[in-house]
Scaffold this motif. Structure first.
Motif, PDB file in Angstrom:
ATOM      1  N   PRO A  77       0.832  -1.213   0.000  1.00  0.00           N
ATOM      2  CA  PRO A  77       0.000   0.000   0.000  1.00  0.00           C
ATOM      3  C   PRO A  77       0.864   1.260   0.000  1.00  0.00           C
ATOM      4  O   PRO A  77       1.934   1.291   0.621  1.00  0.00           O
TER       5      PRO A  77
ATOM      6  N   TYR B  16       5.436  -1.261   3.062  1.00  0.00           N
ATOM      7  CA  TYR B  16       4.669  -0.204   2.408  1.00  0.00           C
ATOM      8  C   TYR B  16       5.499   0.463   1.327  1.00  0.00           C
ATOM      9  O   TYR B  16       6.734   0.390   1.330  1.00  0.00           O
TER      10      TYR B  16
ATOM     11  N   VAL C 235      -2.446   3.846  -8.373  1.00  0.00           N
ATOM     12  CA  VAL C 235      -3.323   3.336  -7.317  1.00  0.00           C
ATOM     13  C   VAL C 235      -4.565   4.207  -7.205  1.00  0.00           C
ATOM     14  O   VAL C 235      -4.586   5.365  -7.637  1.00  0.00           O
TER      15      VAL C 235
ATOM     16  N   GLN D 122      -6.182   4.555  -4.089  1.00  0.00           N
ATOM     17  CA  GLN D 122      -6.187   5.141  -2.752  1.00  0.00           C
ATOM     18  C   GLN D 122      -4.796   5.114  -2.139  1.00  0.00           C
ATOM     19  O   GLN D 122      -3.962   4.273  -2.483  1.00  0.00           O
ATOM     20  N   VAL D 123      -4.577   6.026  -1.208  1.00  0.00           N
ATOM     21  CA  VAL D 123      -3.329   6.051  -0.451  1.00  0.00           C
ATOM     22  C   VAL D 123      -3.633   6.230   1.027  1.00  0.00           C
ATOM     23  O   VAL D 123      -4.700   6.727   1.405  1.00  0.00           O
TER      24      VAL D 123
ATOM     25  N   LYS E 164      -7.446   6.307   2.092  1.00  0.00           N
ATOM     26  CA  LYS E 164      -7.882   5.217   2.969  1.00  0.00           C
ATOM     27  C   LYS E 164      -7.994   5.694   4.408  1.00  0.00           C
ATOM     28  O   LYS E 164      -8.954   5.380   5.122  1.00  0.00           O
TER      29      LYS E 164
END
Length: 318
Positions: A26, A53, A93, A95-96, A120
């Protein structure tokens, strides 16, 4: 720094420099404040990048190795948030996890306001949500409370502050990073650097090295401070542009962390705003507020390991 890679990406019509560690996992996106750079997050990038991450920290518009448009009006909150949305897109992506401090925090709150589906969860440092007061423009309000010598008011005049700061970016950075008074930042008539010997003789804290100061100073010697100062020069224009969001709530999950010596916490009414419960009303998914004892404004650097741990403990739940 070991393991941190650098590259340039095209976002929102400008070239943006980003530092990153971790190729998979993520995305944790870090937004710095004034007068800072991606470098402010060096410890957190290393920590989160080592925990699975993908840690990413840009130089924001007007800073460091990112482009700096010349027009003051190119630094509105819509430009700044637009840069970050485009950056998230460039990372591939949806979302972060967002982590932000100072001016980065203001951008972060507005990203959560305008595009909550891209975040997020949000770990915010130093600057709580500042709901729009429809009755008065922010610079006018600051001038009424703190006077014309308040730093935000002094920053409004184009060319003046940057000319003074250009005399010694090294002293500016040392004065800013080591300041611990907790009082409103008033710039005397003589200027911010009126007493250079007092700044030079100030000992460095254990968390800040001369090498750190030199890195910041070298970048501001190249670029000047105008880009960052232009953020402040759009406070009143941002107020006009965001009228449609008056009374809107922040709906993303949030953890807020500040130091009990932070001048924002002590002088902006932030302490009262948090303790009164109004912060929670405006940010209903505010999960936790952490007040760090004996820590001042630059808590991501002063209490680096503690901040990294707080970030990880919060985002791992999502």
């Amino acid at each position: 720094m070991e393991g941190i890679e650098h590259r340039i990406v095209e976002v929102n019509g400008i070239k943006m420099h980003i530092a990153e560690k971790g190729k998979e996992g993520p995305v944790v996106l870090f937004l710095h404040g004034f007068p800072e750079l991606w470098y402010s997050w060096r410890h957190q990038i290393a920590a989160l990048g080592s925990l699975g991450y993908r840690a990413v920290a840009p130089d924001l518009r007007g800073y460091g190795d990112t482009e700096a448009p010349s027009s003051i009006s190119s630094y509105t909150i819509f430009h700044l948030v637009g840069d970050i949305v485009a950056l998230i897109d460039s990372l591939g992506v949806e979302q972060v996890f967002l982590v932000a401090h100072d001016w980065g925090a203001i951008i972060g709150w507005n990203l959560c306001l305008f595009r909550p589906e891209r975040v997020k969860a949000y770990v915010c440092l130093s600057v709580p949500y500042l709901p729009r007061n429809p009755k008065i423009k922010p610079v006018d309000a600051m001038r009424a409370v703190f006077g014309d010598d308040y730093y935000v008011c002094r920053f409004q005049e184009p060319g003046k502050t940057e000319a003074e700061f250009a005399k010694s970016p090294e002293l500016v950075m040392k004065a800013m990073l080591t300041g611990r008074s907790g009082k409103p930042l008033i710039i005397p008539k003589e200027g911010f650097l009126a007493f250079p010997e007092a700044i030079k003789s100030r000992p460095l804290p254990s968390w800040l090295s001369q090498q750190d100061i030199n890195y910041y100073a070298s970048k501001f010697e190249e670029t000047g401070f105008t880009g960052g100062l232009n953020y402040y020069r759009n406070f009143n224009l941002n107020w006009e542009l965001t009228a449609a969001w008056t009374g809107a709530q922040i709906k993303v999950p949030v953890k807020f962390i500040t130091g009990d010596l932070d001048l924002v916490y002590l002088s902006f009414g932030s302490k009262q705003y948090i303790e009164s419960g109004n912060f929670k009303k405006d940010v209903p998914n505010l999960e936790e507020v952490v007040i760090q004892e004996g820590v001042a404004h630059f808590n991501n650097q002063e209490a680096a390991e503690e901040i990294s741990n707080h970030i990880y403990e919060f985002i791992k739940m999502y």
